[in-house]
Scaffold this motif. Structure first.
Motif, PDB file in Angstrom:
ATOM      1  N   ILE A 187       0.855  -1.190   0.000  1.00 26.88           N
ATOM      2  CA  ILE A 187       0.000   0.000   0.000  1.00 26.88           C
ATOM      3  C   ILE A 187       0.893   1.242   0.000  1.00 26.88           C
ATOM      4  O   ILE A 187       2.001   1.237   0.536  1.00 26.88           O
ATOM      5  CB  ILE A 187      -0.921  -0.008   1.239  1.00 26.88           C
ATOM      6  CG1 ILE A 187      -1.760  -1.279   1.269  1.00 26.88           C
ATOM      7  CG2 ILE A 187      -1.834   1.220   1.258  1.00 26.88           C
ATOM      8  CD1 ILE A 187      -2.518  -1.502   2.566  1.00 26.88           C
ATOM      9  N   ARG A 188       0.391   2.305  -0.558  1.00 28.07           N
ATOM     10  CA  ARG A 188       1.130   3.566  -0.649  1.00 28.07           C
ATOM     11  C   ARG A 188       1.633   4.004   0.737  1.00 28.07           C
ATOM     12  O   ARG A 188       0.935   3.895   1.736  1.00 28.07           O
ATOM     13  CB  ARG A 188       0.196   4.639  -1.230  1.00 28.07           C
ATOM     14  CG  ARG A 188       0.753   6.052  -1.309  1.00 28.07           C
ATOM     15  CD  ARG A 188       1.766   6.200  -2.411  1.00 28.07           C
ATOM     16  NE  ARG A 188       2.210   7.587  -2.531  1.00 28.07           N
ATOM     17  CZ  ARG A 188       1.780   8.435  -3.446  1.00 28.07           C
ATOM     18  NH1 ARG A 188       0.882   8.068  -4.347  1.00 28.07           N
ATOM     19  NH2 ARG A 188       2.259   9.671  -3.502  1.00 28.07           N
ATOM     20  N   ASP A 247      -0.936  13.125  -8.406  1.00 28.49           N
ATOM     21  CA  ASP A 247       0.466  13.456  -8.162  1.00 28.49           C
ATOM     22  C   ASP A 247       1.298  12.963  -9.335  1.00 28.49           C
ATOM     23  O   ASP A 247       0.755  12.538 -10.364  1.00 28.49           O
ATOM     24  CB  ASP A 247       0.960  12.853  -6.852  1.00 28.49           C
ATOM     25  CG  ASP A 247       0.785  11.341  -6.784  1.00 28.49           C
ATOM     26  OD1 ASP A 247       0.671  10.697  -7.848  1.00 28.49           O
ATOM     27  OD2 ASP A 247       0.764  10.787  -5.680  1.00 28.49           O
ATOM     28  N   GLN A 248       2.622  12.984  -9.180  1.00 32.52           N
ATOM     29  CA  GLN A 248       3.514  12.582 -10.268  1.00 32.52           C
ATOM     30  C   GLN A 248       3.431  11.099 -10.577  1.00 32.52           C
ATOM     31  O   GLN A 248       3.956  10.642 -11.594  1.00 32.52           O
ATOM     32  CB  GLN A 248       4.961  12.973  -9.943  1.00 32.52           C
ATOM     33  CG  GLN A 248       5.602  12.214  -8.788  1.00 32.52           C
ATOM     34  CD  GLN A 248       5.402  12.912  -7.452  1.00 32.52           C
ATOM     35  OE1 GLN A 248       4.354  13.496  -7.206  1.00 32.52           O
ATOM     36  NE2 GLN A 248       6.424  12.840  -6.587  1.00 32.52           N
ATOM     37  N   PHE A 249       2.756  10.340  -9.698  1.00 34.75           N
ATOM     38  CA  PHE A 249       2.629   8.902  -9.908  1.00 34.75           C
ATOM     39  C   PHE A 249       1.292   8.518 -10.545  1.00 34.75           C
ATOM     40  O   PHE A 249       0.988   7.340 -10.680  1.00 34.75           O
ATOM     41  CB  PHE A 249       2.813   8.169  -8.580  1.00 34.75           C
ATOM     42  CG  PHE A 249       4.114   8.456  -7.914  1.00 34.75           C
ATOM     43  CD1 PHE A 249       5.297   7.929  -8.402  1.00 34.75           C
ATOM     44  CD2 PHE A 249       4.173   9.277  -6.801  1.00 34.75           C
ATOM     45  CE1 PHE A 249       6.516   8.203  -7.786  1.00 34.75           C
ATOM     46  CE2 PHE A 249       5.377   9.553  -6.179  1.00 34.75           C
ATOM     47  CZ  PHE A 249       6.553   9.029  -6.672  1.00 34.75           C
ATOM     48  N   GLY A 250       0.475   9.492 -10.891  1.00 34.07           N
ATOM     49  CA  GLY A 250      -0.789   9.185 -11.553  1.00 34.07           C
ATOM     50  C   GLY A 250      -1.996   9.580 -10.729  1.00 34.07           C
ATOM     51  O   GLY A 250      -1.987  10.593 -10.041  1.00 34.07           O
ATOM     52  N   ALA A 257      -0.964   2.734  -6.558  1.00 32.20           N
ATOM     53  CA  ALA A 257      -0.312   3.840  -5.872  1.00 32.20           C
ATOM     54  C   ALA A 257      -1.300   4.848  -5.304  1.00 32.20           C
ATOM     55  O   ALA A 257      -0.882   5.815  -4.671  1.00 32.20           O
ATOM     56  CB  ALA A 257       0.659   4.547  -6.825  1.00 32.20           C
ATOM     57  N   HIS A 258      -2.590   4.640  -5.523  1.00 34.49           N
ATOM     58  CA  HIS A 258      -3.592   5.597  -5.033  1.00 34.49           C
ATOM     59  C   HIS A 258      -4.733   4.893  -4.318  1.00 34.49           C
ATOM     60  O   HIS A 258      -5.865   5.360  -4.297  1.00 34.49           O
ATOM     61  CB  HIS A 258      -4.093   6.452  -6.199  1.00 34.49           C
ATOM     62  CG  HIS A 258      -2.989   7.273  -6.803  1.00 34.49           C
ATOM     63  ND1 HIS A 258      -2.166   6.769  -7.790  1.00 34.49           N
ATOM     64  CD2 HIS A 258      -2.540   8.515  -6.520  1.00 34.49           C
ATOM     65  CE1 HIS A 258      -1.253   7.679  -8.101  1.00 34.49           C
ATOM     66  NE2 HIS A 258      -1.451   8.742  -7.349  1.00 34.49           N
ATOM     67  N   LEU A 259      -4.395   3.747  -3.731  1.00 41.10           N
ATOM     68  CA  LEU A 259      -5.340   2.996  -2.901  1.00 41.10           C
ATOM     69  C   LEU A 259      -5.209   3.520  -1.478  1.00 41.10           C
ATOM     70  O   LEU A 259      -4.247   3.204  -0.766  1.00 41.10           O
ATOM     71  CB  LEU A 259      -5.015   1.510  -2.963  1.00 41.10           C
ATOM     72  CG  LEU A 259      -5.876   0.587  -2.107  1.00 41.10           C
ATOM     73  CD1 LEU A 259      -7.324   0.619  -2.551  1.00 41.10           C
ATOM     74  CD2 LEU A 259      -5.338  -0.847  -2.166  1.00 41.10           C
ATOM     75  N   SER A 260      -6.151   4.339  -1.033  1.00 40.15           N
ATOM     76  CA  SER A 260      -6.016   4.982   0.274  1.00 40.15           C
ATOM     77  C   SER A 260      -7.393   5.387   0.785  1.00 40.15           C
ATOM     78  O   SER A 260      -8.342   5.535   0.010  1.00 40.15           O
ATOM     79  CB  SER A 260      -5.109   6.211   0.178  1.00 40.15           C
ATOM     80  OG  SER A 260      -5.654   7.180  -0.691  1.00 40.15           O
ATOM     81  N   GLY A 261      -7.485   5.569   2.107  1.00 39.02           N
ATOM     82  CA  GLY A 261      -8.759   5.938   2.712  1.00 39.02           C
ATOM     83  C   GLY A 261      -9.801   4.854   2.587  1.00 39.02           C
ATOM     84  O   GLY A 261     -10.981   5.138   2.399  1.00 39.02           O
TER      85      GLY A 261
END
Length: 514
Positions: A187-188, A247-250, A257-261
């Motif tokens: 996870i990120r 962000d710079q990662f997409g 990279a954007h699996l959060s919350g």
């Protein structure tokens, strides 16, 4: 299981022990509340110790405010402990956030160190969560949520972790050591966004097995501002409009990279259950984003440090911290959208959410790219802005505080050891010692186990309208203990008593009936 004999401490090894390439109508209370609840005798804004008699406490330590209960110290000398799991009578694993060690504590003393991981513990990172397999010890799986270091040693340097540096791994217990078995998910972890300083907070990190045998894993928003934070166009002020990468990662789509919350629901081997709420929509979408969505049980969460499974119903409950407003307690539902960042607290209170966050504290929601001035001006507008996956639904919290009180670890009491009236009740500690030295709250649930039961008529709306940040007006009747420090975990011990883990005090406390 009987307590094992005390062992000699194993010498510390700091090499990384995992491969780098591892993949409000309310029903009556279901439990008898204490007659004329003693806490209702307390004044609205301050505790009256004479109203409840002499407190029961460990000398110089926590205090219980119910005269039937007392507290003693069960173990000390731990370094920033974040989680515990009992493996036998007076025999437990305790995680240490900053050292990366799992300490085996037997009869109140550290007996051995079965595992020592190289962790990045900057800010809220580190060794954060533990869960035993439901069939432990027949199945020897021990599951850990932790942030790995790229240096092979413990570090607090924020950049010294991989982009996907938070990980959930399974280790196997052989009676003396823990051996790496497999990685379930990465996870990120890194937060390096243009225009604001690097951060390392909102990692979540609590994990627990449900009665369904699935592993529930919570990760905070990690400073992301994408679809799972209910921003359909990414971190922009106005939508509809151009879609902006997170962000710079997409992003803002939900790739790895954007699996959060989110709360994830996984099989015990890390595969994805086919009955997850977004399994079908994810399969239809395909690719990395679709596969990621399939793992999600609920989303739209900010951050939190406590999750627990109700032993009576199997419901999963979780607390969430606000920035300056609206601490929450949520009963998680399949496909739930918790509303963050568009909503905090009940959606009907969105005007209060906006007022507090635009006039108090940092006034930036800890993320400069989406300021609180963007918060909606009406309930309808807030609901209309939510990013709704197919089959998703918005749910208000089951309980809130108007101002943030910083909730911490939580757990259900699964015994009658404290008295029949406490069996199945929910206890929650503090994530900061600013209030009462670290409070301990107690919640009774309604007959069907779906809502928080209250005795104080001021709480009929399930919102404590406290007067300031870290202040508890209207929730005095819920306070059952104080001076526990930062509480990171609450568990039912094998003897049926309540075990409370304190990060700041480096201690395990036992709450018991006098």
């Amino acid at each position: 299981m009987h307590a094992r004999p005390r062992r000699t401490v194993v010498p510390r090894r700091k090499t990384l022990q995992v491969p780098n390439g591892s993949p409000n109508g309310v029903t009556p209370a279901r439990r008898r509340t204490r007659a004329a609840t003693v806490m209702l005798a307390l004044a609205a804004s301050a505790l009256s110790m004479t109203a409840i008699g002499a407190p029961a406490h460990a000398e110089g330590g926590p205090t219980m405010l119910d005269p039937k209960l007392a507290v003693r110290t069960a173990a000390t000398g731990l370094t920033s402990p974040t989680g515990l799991a009992f493996i036998g009578d007076n025999d437990m694993f305790v995680l240490e956030k900053t050292t990366g060690r799992i300490q085996r504590v037997v009869n109140g003393a550290v007996a051995s160190t079965p595992l020592d991981l190289a962790v990045n513990s900057g800010s809220e990172r580190g060794l954060l969560g533990i869960a035993l397999h439901p069939n432990f010890p027949a199945n020897p799986g021990v599951y850990l949520y932790w942030t790995e270091s790229t240096t092979g040693a413990d570090t607090t340097v924020l950049s010294e972790t991989p982009l996907l540096g938070n990980r959930v791994d399974r280790f196997l217990w052989n009676g003396s050591t823990l051996t790496f078995d497999r990685n379930l998910i990465r996870i990120r972890a890194r937060q390096e966004d243009a225009g604001q300083p690097a951060r390392a907070n909102h990692n979540g990190g609590v994990i627990d097995f449900g009665r369904d045998g699935k592993l529930y894993t919570f990760t905070g928003d990690l400073g992301r501002r994408g679809h799972l934070q209910n921003l359909t166009c990414g971190p922009t002020a106005v939508c509809p409009g151009p879609t902006v990468p997170d962000d710079q990662f997409g992003g803002p789509q939900t790739d790895n990279a954007h699996l959060s919350g989110v709360v994830l629901r996984l099989n015990d081997d890390g595969t994805t259950p086919t009955d997850n709420p977004f399994y079908g929509p994810g399969a239809a979408m395909g690719g990395e984003v679709g596969a990621t969505l399939q793992k999600i049980f609920s989303y739209g969460h900010r951050n939190g440090f406590g999750m627990a499974v109700d032993p009576d119903t199997g419901n999963v409950w979780m607390q969430e911290n606000g920035d300056d407003s609206f601490s929450e307690i949520n009963r998680l539902e399949p496909g739930m959208n918790g509303g963050w960042i568009q909503i905090a607290g009940p959606v009907q209170r969105v005007a209060q959410f906006k007022e507090i966050e635009t006039t108090f504290g940092g006034q930036n929601l800890q993320q400069l790219r989406w300021p609180p001035s963007n918060i909606a001006d009406s309930t309808q507008q807030a609901l209309g802005r939510l990013y709704m996956l197919p089959g998703a639904h918005y749910s208000d919290p089951e309980f809130s505080w108007k101002w943030e009180v910083a909730p911490g670890g939580m757990g259900f009491l699964n015994s009658r050891a404290l008295g029949a009236q406490f069996k199945g009740d929910l206890f929650m500690g503090a994530a900061t010692p600013a209030l009462n030295g670290g409070y301990l709250f107690h919640f009774n649930l309604t007959g069907n186990g779906q809502k928080i039961a209250v005795d104080d008529p001021r709480l009929n709306d399930r919102v404590a309208d406290n007067l300031a940040k870290h202040e508890i007006t209207e929730s005095e009747s819920l306070l059952i203990g104080r001076d526990f420090g930062v509480v990171t975990d609450i568990e039912t011990a094998p003897d049926g008593n309540l075990s409370v883990l304190s990060l700041t005090n480096g201690a395990v406390y036992t709450v018991y009936r006098r």
